[in-house]
Write an enzyme that holds these catalytic residues in place. Structure first.
Site, PDB file in Angstrom:
ATOM      1  N   HIS A 163       0.906  -1.217   0.065  1.00 18.33           N
ATOM      2  CA  HIS A 163      -0.068  -0.013  -0.022  1.00 18.33           C
ATOM      3  C   HIS A 163       0.956   1.267   0.090  1.00 18.33           C
ATOM      4  CE1 HIS A 163      -3.221  -2.847   1.227  1.00 18.33           C
ATOM      5  NE2 HIS A 163      -2.193  -3.268   2.117  1.00 18.33           N
ATOM      6  N   SER A 284      15.521  20.171 -18.224  1.00 24.43           N
ATOM      7  CA  SER A 284      14.515  20.882 -18.693  1.00 24.43           C
ATOM      8  C   SER A 284      14.900  22.064 -19.173  1.00 24.43           C
ATOM      9  CB  SER A 284      13.658  21.181 -17.293  1.00 24.43           C
ATOM     10  OG  SER A 284      13.166  22.518 -17.451  1.00 24.43           O
ATOM     11  N   LYS A 290      16.964  20.663 -13.204  1.00 28.47           N
ATOM     12  CA  LYS A 290      16.163  19.360 -13.331  1.00 28.47           C
ATOM     13  C   LYS A 290      16.986  18.241 -14.010  1.00 28.47           C
ATOM     14  CE  LYS A 290      12.283  18.258 -12.867  1.00 28.47           C
ATOM     15  NZ  LYS A 290      11.339  18.943 -13.245  1.00 28.47           N
ATOM     16  N   GLU A 297       9.965   7.133 -17.764  1.00 28.82           N
ATOM     17  CA  GLU A 297       8.758   7.518 -17.989  1.00 28.82           C
ATOM     18  C   GLU A 297       8.146   7.156 -19.278  1.00 28.82           C
ATOM     19  OE1 GLU A 297       8.359  11.996 -16.784  1.00 28.82           O
ATOM     20  OE2 GLU A 297      10.284  11.645 -16.069  1.00 28.82           O
TER      21      GLU A 297
END
Ligand code: ARG
Length: 464
Positions: A163, A284, A290, A297
């Site tokens: 969980h 970025s 970044k 992804e």
């Protein structure tokens, strides 16, 4: 007499009184995507021609001419000189037309006793068989890279989650090996699917078989098929083998996607369990600080398109009456894209697995939060004679006290712990440590470092 089969006309043009419009031509053509099967189309044609010769359906001279022509065509395709023509609709007609240009009548005899329907079904199976072999190798490479990562981290401890809440301490090696198991089953599925891919449709002709005395077993042997498809209608019409492949591919991507999700979470500065080598990340355009985990992804995103291809093929098939229908031409792009996506993804992930830097301190710090050894304390009490449910209750009360005092179970004194059960003695601190917790789960499939090493040895033996 000028041939009906000239460059600007089609194989069946004698039957028609007007040419198709340019739009229809473009709509019905497949050459610009099915030409990737050219090599397999030629392989199938040569096996067919060899059999026609052995059966005295065409002459040895015809076969020699066909071989010569096909050798040249292969070279032309290889060097990019082959001229693919939309007018000739698909890979099959393009190659046959060029063969006839090169060798004359022998080229026109090649199509004796076959149809594009059994021809294309054969080509796809040859193409897919080769793709599966490639994928099985790449799955092995990925598993091997993950096993190396697991070995380096047989003793590295992090929290295991259920969980997404801290559950129990585990070793990172054990966590990585979970994916090794998944990709192992993916390998089994690919090999199982291969058995049903590896059957020969050729000889089914358009749908009913042919009047020529063909030898299908001979062609199957030449092409390395395990057996022939035993019903001509089924042979030209079903694409279940491609659907099955896409289902197995979708599961590969699903496993990749779950792993990607974890990599993304682990690389987030809020978690900081790992770093991924720069060559798999991008920055970025606006935020100079970044470093984004683009590869995981994107892989997670590409899973959606592979799942989509599976649904596309299932939908393509479901309403088709027997036997061949042109609908089936739509099987190729989803199939090809599935193959490309899975192959690229596996190659990148095998490389990326070696580019993961583990941060054991961050993992350890996380494992020390969240009372990860609470189950160990309960098990300790059970071993001292307390029924498990009572032990569970006693530890729950201890955890509640720790929450109030903002400390870990192992931070409490022996006297404090004894408030919750008189059975607790000084040896309790052994089970409350992270090392003691993981080492105690020492059975097949458990997280103990010793088991991780045994699991690694088992997988390495499989991979040999
Ligand atoms: N390009 C076709 C396909 O991909 C080849 C078979 C065409 N057969 C036919 N009868 N039109 O399925």
């Amino acid at each position: 007499m000028t041939s009906q089969f000239s460059k600007k006309s089609e194989a069946w043009s004698a039957r028609f009184s007007e040419p198709v419009s340019d739009l229809v031509k473009r709509y019905t053509a497949s050459v610009f995507f099915d030409n990737r099967m050219a090599e397999f189309d030629i392989q199938g044609s040569l096996a067919h021609a060899e059999m026609l010769t052995a059966q005295n359906i065409i002459s040895a001279q015809d076969y020699a001419d066909i071989q010569k022509g096909m050798t040249q065509i292969l070279a032309e395709i290889g060097s990019g000189k082959f001229e693919w023509l939309l007018d000739l609709e698909d890979v099959h007609l393009n190659i046959e037309k060029r063969l006839t240009e090169l060798v004359g009548d022998a080229g026109k005899r090649l199509h004796t006793g076959r149809s594009r329907n059994d021809q294309v079904a054969t080509d796809i199976r040859l193409y897919l068989r080769s793709a599966i072999d490639n994928i099985v190798t790449l799955l092995g490479d990925l598993r091997s890279a993950l096993v190396d990562l697991a070995e380096k981290n047989a003793y590295t401890i992090l929290p295991g989650f259920t969980h997404m809440q801290v559950a129990q301490p585990i070793t990172f090696g054990h966590h990585v090996l979970a994916y090794v198991e998944m990709f192992g089953r993916d390998t089994e599925r690919m090999l199982d699917c291969r058995k049903r891919v590896n059957r020969l449709p050729l000889g089914a002709a358009a749908l009913a078989g042919t009047t020529f005395p063909i030898d299908r077993e001979r062609v199957a042997r030449t092409l390395g098929f395990d057996e022939v498809c035993y019903n001509s209608l089924d042979a030209v019409s079903d694409r279940d083998f491609a659907i099955e492949f896409c289902a197995a591919a979708a599961l590969i991507m699903t496993h990749i996607s779950r792993m990607s999700e974890e990599l993304v979470i682990w690389m987030s500065p809020r978690v900081g369990f790992i770093d991924i080598a720069d060559r798999f990340c991008t920055g970025s355009s606006i935020m100079p600080q970044k470093k984004n985990p683009d590869v995981p992804e994107l892989a997670r995103g590409k899973t959606g398109r592979v799942n989509g291809h599976l649904i596309a093929l299932l939908t393509l098939m479901k309403g088709q009456p027997l036997a061949y229908n042109k609908d089936n031409q739509e099987d190729k792009e989803p199939l090809f894209d599935t193959v490309d996506t899975v192959i690229d993804t596996l190659r990148i992930f095998a490389d990326m697995a070696g580019g993961i830097t583990v941060k054991p301190e961050a993992m350890r710090a996380a494992a020390l939060q969240g009372y990860a050894t609470a189950t160990d304390l309960a098990d300790y009490l059970v071993k001292k004679g307390l029924p498990f449910r009572d032990a569970h209750e006693a530890v729950a009360l201890a955890v509640r006290t720790c929450v109030d005092k903002n400390c870990d179970l192992s931070d409490m004194s022996l006297e404090d712990l004894q408030q919750f059960s008189g059975l607790i003695q000084a040896d309790v601190f052994e089970v409350l440590t992270l090392e003691g917790s993981v080492a105690a789960r020492n059975h097949v499939g458990g997280t103990a470092p010793q088991q991780v090493k045994l699991a690694i040895a088992r997988v390495r033996a499989q991979l040999k």
